[in-house]
Design an enzyme around this catalytic site. Structure first.
Site, PDB file in Angstrom:
ATOM      1  N   CYS B 143      12.774  50.083  43.652  1.00  0.00           N
ATOM      2  CA  CYS B 143      13.677  51.187  43.999  1.00  0.00           C
ATOM      3  C   CYS B 143      13.496  52.364  43.045  1.00  0.00           C
ATOM      4  CB  CYS B 143      15.121  50.699  44.010  1.00  0.00           C
ATOM      5  SG  CYS B 143      15.622  49.772  42.561  1.00  0.00           S
ATOM      6  N   TYR B 144      13.396  52.094  41.757  1.00  0.00           N
ATOM      7  CA  TYR B 144      13.208  53.191  40.806  1.00  0.00           C
ATOM      8  C   TYR B 144      11.856  53.887  41.001  1.00  0.00           C
ATOM      9  CZ  TYR B 144      17.316  51.569  38.107  1.00  0.00           C
ATOM     10  OH  TYR B 144      18.573  51.213  37.680  1.00  0.00           O
TER      11      TYR B 144
END
Lengths: 337, 337, 337, 337
Positions: B143-144
């Site tokens: 996600c990051y």
């Protein structure tokens, strides 16, 4: 000792009351609120048990107080209190924060009369204790500057800061904005949300930069990005800067710098603070982490914006100004969870 | 088309179901969950209305699916699916994310058999669409990394990035950690709190750096500080980097770079994204701000960690791999407020 | 005076420490925690500043304390402390709450040895002050019973309660459940959610009914529905019951009943309490509303479940037992907002 | 089919857009907002991707629409739309909810011209489908009445309700109050708080009582206590009433009553709903629990106040009025967590 609070119905005013109700040496004798004149505090906040009637803002009443806390919009405090004779003033707004009058004028859009000649001390106790002790007017620091200055001051020795800029990613609970009547501060807009605001040109930037320059003896640029966090209280600043010192050296410097301070805690390497550790207290927690590959030091500082970031700090200053033990009435432990 | 989900009772599994229930061209024919074999989804989550019985993880069943989504702990997915003949795989874990096997081994502590020879595509659709189209194995990004790579990729042209390092201050809702049975993830510990974690050595750092190096043709160091925000969903990354280009030039570059993308939105200068704009959607909002004094560009990107940061991206990849219109089943609007 | 806390690392234990750190007449000399023996409190909770090492639960150490607070699972406290000679005990669990041993046995599934002969007082200070004063063992009430009994006790006079049943719709912050390592108490499951639990058969029902019967001299059935609210602290009980008295008469009865109580506040008619008014304090706010058409009285009571609902009450009891001023160390004002 | 939304920038207006963007048979051709005339929706809500310009409220434009959704203050809708010729109207306010004009007048303080002769249907689809089908004006129910009526309607058969009163303890997320510019709805006032309001005399009481009387053929008094919960969305009503039927009989009655309904779910005995199960969906979950000692039935119903409690219901009604499949555009699954 007689204490007055001007603007008591805001969040910082309420917090002052919460603290001072504990204080053995003071009596709050004057409470004023522009919006609720004639009502008791209990009418406005039923959980407040005292029935003191709120008074109008009357300068002639100020002189009856030994010390006055002012929590008012920028520009208003200064004009009200600047000619007081025997009353000391601790202002929670911006009016007394700047050394350089032109900075205040530029960023707050007002020219204060005779600002140059008004003697004032910047009220960040740990860094300016001696000056505060004898001050008549104390400008209580902004919440973000408190977090950033405490997190960086130890680096001012030994040329530990490798460059002349720092990146400050700031996160704040919503009470930092005060009591607002604004659609964008309603519960539904901020809950389950994360909201950046005022990037780069927040008014706390010139305040930080002026104080950093005094500490570091050089101009430091602060690249600043504040964010609203869906919680009531708490500030956490994550600061990125360059240093060639090892993490152990820096950690030692910080520990030494704050070894006699009751309210500032340098965490062990590898431990990071969370805002809830400070909830309702005057404590500040600082962590140090280094990305060795890039010589980047990440300093974090956490505090309660209404306590060390505002009213707790104000009372700490009062204690210093009136030679009470500095921690008097401020030994709150965290309300957890 | 037949779709299987392995590990459906986690948050990314549920989110896949939510999306695919909308998809006109697929049928979910295989749902498995190690923890709840034999129960129906409705038994576990009463709000799920379907009564399909959850099956055990059986490799022989995998081949019945045209595509398999795997949401499993690191190291498990790869060994289960690597020998599949006719089934395409989109893995939501880390097993297929790295080009360099030694990076995976170093940061995930496992050596995967024949990893060198397994053909895999990094599933960040906007940046790797062509390779995904023909891939058998897609490693869905973290996600990051999704937030950071989309926020910086346009700078890879024109030498716009002035240095070889970026500072990433990342904030995430708690669902990013998955369903945890861990005291430190309980409501009381995280509510009304802000909590940094895994500074500098988060596992997403090597993933970001490998992909940035490929984009920028040089090694970029990512100084990374993630923070847990008291909300369920949402990621906002605030990225500090150096550039000598003007904000207008950069804004134009970003707008051009993403002009044909449905899911990536470059905001007007002066507008910042909030995470709630993305809640339940596959959209990403990017803002650009410059501190002119220091030539610092602050890029922000906001997304929903379970959608564009996980399951939405996975379905977007599936659409590309099977030549469906890329936005199919992904046209959710934000659930606001 | 020497105080010991057994089970200090739970939420009620921490809250006891927060309160007692303010207490001028006591010294906390014994801290024990089964899970963290040998560590300091600071190791477990870095925001705790004291470095006292946590000790094992050793009965022989108990006798060194003048008073012992026990926060332990049901059944454990009783057996550990029942034979203490000179140490008074305030138990925050259920072991000493019941007058009727068979009720405890039925609802907690354990038979306590010699329970009949153990002298114990139910620790709801406002309603049982005299008995507490001389008690050796005090059973601190459950959080819900505290809220319900204080909200209804004034009706016991004058036959004001028209029927023999009351409906209690209870709402609690999540800390009421203690520190849990349970998937269903994680942040993501409870945030942005409202969750009923244990309808009708919550263990606090027999406790409430036993005490109500003693107050009202008749059996009162409590129809009870508790709900988890996405907040850390606070209980609000909304109680529906029948009365033929007018709202003015009832209001007068309540005001009279609590006129000498420092911690219980009967609000003006038309004002309702909110839980945040009590945050971090030992105060209880009660409101009275009548639906005239149906002769239904709606009583609301709000308190902080960790203070008046647990640790604040416990210290209040200690003050009574040792003849300190009852409010000692308990004059906290609300942490607001 | 052409659809207009009057008052699109409120929360129910945005939610209508979210739903209708999914609807295969309609085109939204008219968006109006008093406050933002001339701006695009994207200007006001940057996450909205469409650039349609918001128009003023012009009655002459209404006739261009086949159906008009009105989300306006009480009294305004009726006067604007009552003379429309060919346009059907679904009003999300209170103007078309009452059968008895005097009730509207009494509780909303306005006399509507010719209200007696205006044909209108109460838009609770499951209970009034036939009348809605042919209606020109549909009064979409209040959020609380929706929850209460669906939770009690099955009891109207067989004389299952033992008395003529019910106690309704209602809990709502904050979006139920709409977009407010009011200090008491700010984040800091409501977060970490639980706040009762409008006890006994909420405007939804006469609406509920009128409809209950029609269902039960007798006057039913609703003792009503609503509470604000610190979450954005969701309503849970806990209803206490008397019945002599066994829990099994009642459960069977409810299951039968709703067996053909897509959106209403009667949970197994012993399972209680949580609001998050409904987040973003049009579903309602109902649980049944009995306190056998007192013949009290506790019915709980949970729904999303902006969906089944407002805009979802409105679209369901539109589908019925225009003979689309009733679930069209409403098959959202819960956004979880």
């Amino acid at each position: 000792m007689k204490v007055g609070i001007v603007g008591v119905t805001g969040y910082t005013g309420l917090e002052l009351l919460r603290i001072l109700s504990n204080h053995p040496h003071v009596e709050v004798t004057y409470l004023s609120s522009k919006s609720f004149v004639g009502k008791s505090l209990k009418d406005v906040y039923p959980f407040e048990l005292d029935e003191t009637v709120l008074q109008d803002i009357e300068v002639e009443r100020f002189e009856d107080c030994d010390v006055l806390f002012t929590a008012l919009p920028a520009g208003v405090s200064y004009e009200l209190v600047k000619d007081l004779k025997n009353t000391k003033v601790i202002d929670l707004g911006a009016d007394f924060r700047f050394d350089d009058p032109s900075l205040y004028e530029k960023h707050y859009g007002k020219k204060l009369s005779n600002y140059e000649t008004c003697e004032r001390a910047y009220g960040l106790t740990e860094l300016n204790r001696e000056k505060i002790k004898n001050a008549k007017f104390v400008g209580n620091p902004g919440c973000y500057p408190t977090a950033v200055l405490l997190a960086t001051a130890p680096l001012a020795k030994n040329d530990a800061l490798g460059t002349s800029e720092i990146f400050v990613d700031a996160k704040s609970g919503v009470s930092g904005a005060g009591r607002k009547q604004d659609e964008s501060y309603t519960f539904c807009e901020l809950n389950e949300n994360l909201k950046p605001y005022n990037l780069v040109d927040h008014r706390h930037v010139p305040e930080m930069e002026e104080k950093l320059e005094a500490l570091f003896k050089k101009k430091i640029n602060v690249v600043f990005a504040p964010h609203l966090i869906p919680m009531n209280r708490g500030i956490l600043c994550t600061i990125y800067l360059k240093t060639s010192l090892s993490i152990e050296e820096i950690h030692r410097m910080y520990r030494e710098f704050y070894q006699d301070e009751f309210f500032v805690h340098v965490l062990p390497i590898g431990t990071y603070p969370t805002t809830k550790w400070c909830l309702g207290t005057n404590h500040v927690f600082i962590s140090l982490t280094k990305d060795e590959r890039t010589d980047t030091l990440i300093v974090m500082s956490a505090l309660d914006n209404l306590m060390k970031g505002a009213s707790g700090q104000a009372v700490q200053n009062m204690n210093v100004m009136f030679c009470f033990e500095e921690q008097t009435a401020l030994k709150f432990k965290a309300v957890y969870p």
